[in-house]
Design an enzyme around this catalytic site. Structure first.
Site, mmCIF file in Angstrom:
data_model
loop_
_atom_site.group_PDB
_atom_site.id
_atom_site.type_symbol
_atom_site.label_atom_id
_atom_site.label_comp_id
_atom_site.label_asym_id
_atom_site.label_seq_id
_atom_site.Cartn_x
_atom_site.Cartn_y
_atom_site.Cartn_z
ATOM 1 N N HIS A 138 0.828 -1.201 0.000
ATOM 2 C CA HIS A 138 0.000 0.000 0.000
ATOM 3 C C HIS A 138 0.863 1.252 0.000
ATOM 4 O O HIS A 138 1.914 1.317 0.654
ATOM 5 C CB HIS A 138 -0.925 0.001 1.224
ATOM 6 C CG HIS A 138 -2.158 0.822 1.022
ATOM 7 N ND1 HIS A 138 -2.162 2.205 1.098
ATOM 8 C CD2 HIS A 138 -3.433 0.466 0.721
ATOM 9 C CE1 HIS A 138 -3.385 2.650 0.867
ATOM 10 N NE2 HIS A 138 -4.177 1.614 0.629
ATOM 11 N N HIS A 139 0.424 2.253 -0.754
ATOM 12 C CA HIS A 139 1.175 3.499 -0.856
ATOM 13 C C HIS A 139 1.231 4.233 0.481
ATOM 14 O O HIS A 139 2.078 5.110 0.688
ATOM 15 C CB HIS A 139 0.543 4.403 -1.923
ATOM 16 C CG HIS A 139 1.528 5.308 -2.606
ATOM 17 N ND1 HIS A 139 2.637 5.820 -1.975
ATOM 18 C CD2 HIS A 139 1.567 5.785 -3.865
ATOM 19 C CE1 HIS A 139 3.308 6.584 -2.815
ATOM 20 N NE2 HIS A 139 2.687 6.576 -3.970
ATOM 21 N N ALA A 140 0.347 3.901 1.414
ATOM 22 C CA ALA A 140 0.435 4.485 2.753
ATOM 23 C C ALA A 140 1.688 4.014 3.486
ATOM 24 O O ALA A 140 2.181 4.695 4.385
ATOM 25 C CB ALA A 140 -0.809 4.121 3.572
ATOM 26 N N ASN A 297 6.997 8.087 2.482
ATOM 27 C CA ASN A 297 6.871 8.821 1.239
ATOM 28 C C ASN A 297 7.578 10.155 1.356
ATOM 29 O O ASN A 297 7.437 10.854 2.347
ATOM 30 C CB ASN A 297 5.393 9.059 0.916
ATOM 31 C CG ASN A 297 4.632 7.755 0.738
ATOM 32 O OD1 ASN A 297 4.674 7.155 -0.317
ATOM 33 N ND2 ASN A 297 3.965 7.291 1.783
#
Length: 446
Positions: A138-140, A297
């Protein structure tokens, strides 16, 4: 239990069945010499026998209902490795075509939020004594740079080295460090954000260039999407791309963008859907000073004019190079926090696009995202199996039906095209057009 930063929780808040928000990677490997038919199955069993999992990949989210409106990360003390690490087999004849069809289906399914947000799929039955590993996270949890760094830690430059762990298993000495920053530093950067926003707005009004927000034309990519995905991938020699850049005074990334621009122009002309104004690409750039060791990120964003209104490949490359130079110059002197905050401005219309009819009512801030994530420059091995290629998978968004992500590996530039299965017809044709555009740039620039 720790509060989740806004930059991570926004990927959970914006996710739905129609909008999976995970990134992925597909790696191809050659079976080691002497490997028998049970090699991949034995490898799968060995991976399950190793309980070591990176602390970052033990996190699971807890929603805002029980946390007063704030998402938090909790640790999963009973992680079920058999759920996360799976074994699949391709149907005959085991071509890359069958592999990409399988990966397309896997990439369209949501991750289970009751578990840590990642999966890994070993795939056997691939022609020419190969096997594959498809992973998604997941990009989280991770951006593309961090995910690639985790992959590299499980690989070796020595084909004789054995006993290497899995991409999700990191030695204790390299575990995630605290990402806490000094409060005073954050305050100083937020104070400086006001002038930076003013600069951004002034430039937007002073320059009527296509590479500023809301200058993008409407295109067939800027439509509502579904959750089903189609994936296409191919690599080209890096030396060909680099030679064009050296001849034109452009970067490798500029040439990659020019390849994409020419391929998109041809593709849209075939569909009689080329806009009169040039397409605009959102181009993320990594802001991390630590090489991605801490996960998470850390991205800024440039809006690049793809010059798809120009017929000549050399003219398109020159316009793209000028556009990216101006985009980079705009961020000079800003801190990573300020750049990240400003980079969020073009994404604001995407949030409006989640509302019913929002995509059709709001102009697109850009037409598609094109990312370039550098990878290993030399061959890598996983317990004696040589990695033949690594192809990134990314996220189409509502109103952004196509995403192109590129990485480099062992003298090759590897393209991964991820599109909405319904909204982007004949996605694989873009690979043919990318090849043709590379040849056209060579003949007219080098």
């Amino acid at each position: 239990m720790g509060l989740m930063p806004v930059t991570e929780s926004m990927f959970l808040l914006g996710e739905s069945r129609e909008h999976p928000l995970h990134v992925g990677g597909l790696q191809l490997f050659a079976l080691p010499d002497g490997a028998d038919r049970d090699y991949v199955g034995d490898l799968h069993r060995a991976l399950l026998a190793d309980p070591e999992v990176h602390p970052l990949l033990r996190r699971r989210p807890r929603g805002p209902v029980s946390t007063v409106g704030q998402w938090v990360w909790t640790d999963d003390d009973r992680l079920d490795l058999e759920y996360h690490v799976r074994l699949s087999a391709l149907p005959a004849p085991g071509r890359v075509r069958e592999l990409l069809e399988l990966v397309s289906r896997l990439h369209g399914s949501l991750l289970d939020r009751h578990r840590p947000l990642w999966e890994a799929h070993l795939v056997e039955g691939l022609q020419d004594n190969r096997f594959a590993l498809y992973t998604k996270v997941h990009h989280a949890l991770l951006d593309g740079v961090s995910a690639l760094r985790l992959l590299q830690r499980s690989l070796s430059t020595d084909p004789a080295e054995r006993g290497l762990g899995a991409p999700w298993a990191v030695p204790p000495g390299e575990r995630t460090r605290s990402r806490g920053g000094g409060l005073s530093r954050v305050v100083r950067e937020l104070v400086g954000l006001g002038p930076a926003v003013a600069k951004y707005v002034n430039q937007a009004f002073d320059e009527q260039a296509a590479n500023l927000p809301f200058g993008a034309p409407r295109s067939i990519f800027n439509v509502p999407i579904t959750g089903a995905r189609r994936f296409a991938a191919q690599g080209w020699p890096l030396e060909r791309v680099r030679a064009i850049g050296e001849a034109a005074g452009a970067t490798v990334n500029d040439v990659v963008l020019a390849m994409c621009a020419g391929a998109l122009r041809t593709y849209l002309l075939e569909l009689d859907a080329l806009p009169d104004r040039p397409l605009v690409a959102a181009v993320p750039m990594s802001l991390r000073a630590d090489g991605g060791r801490d996960g998470g990120n850390a991205l800024g964003l440039i809006l690049a004019n793809l010059a798809t209104d120009l017929a000549a490949p050399a003219d398109r490359l020159a316009a793209i190079t000028d556009s990216t130079r101006r985009g980079k110059a705009f961020y000079e002197g800003m801190s990573p926090l300020q750049i990240t905050a400003l980079s969020a401005i073009p994404f604001a219309p995407l949030a409006a696009g989640l509302l019913p009819g929002g995509v059709r009512l709001t102009p697109p801030p850009f037409n598609l995202m094109i990312s370039n994530v550098p990878g290993p420059a030399e061959p890598r091995y996983w317990n004696g199996a040589r990695m033949l290629g690594v192809y990134p998978l990314s996220i189409p968004y509502e109103g952004q039906a196509l995403n192109i992500t590129v990485t480099s590996y062992d003298g090759s530039v590897e393209f991964g095209l991820t599109g909405c299965r319904r909204s982007v017809p004949h996605l694989q044709r873009l690979l043919t057009h990318l090849d043709a555009e590379l040849s056209a740039l060579e003949s007219r620039v080098v």
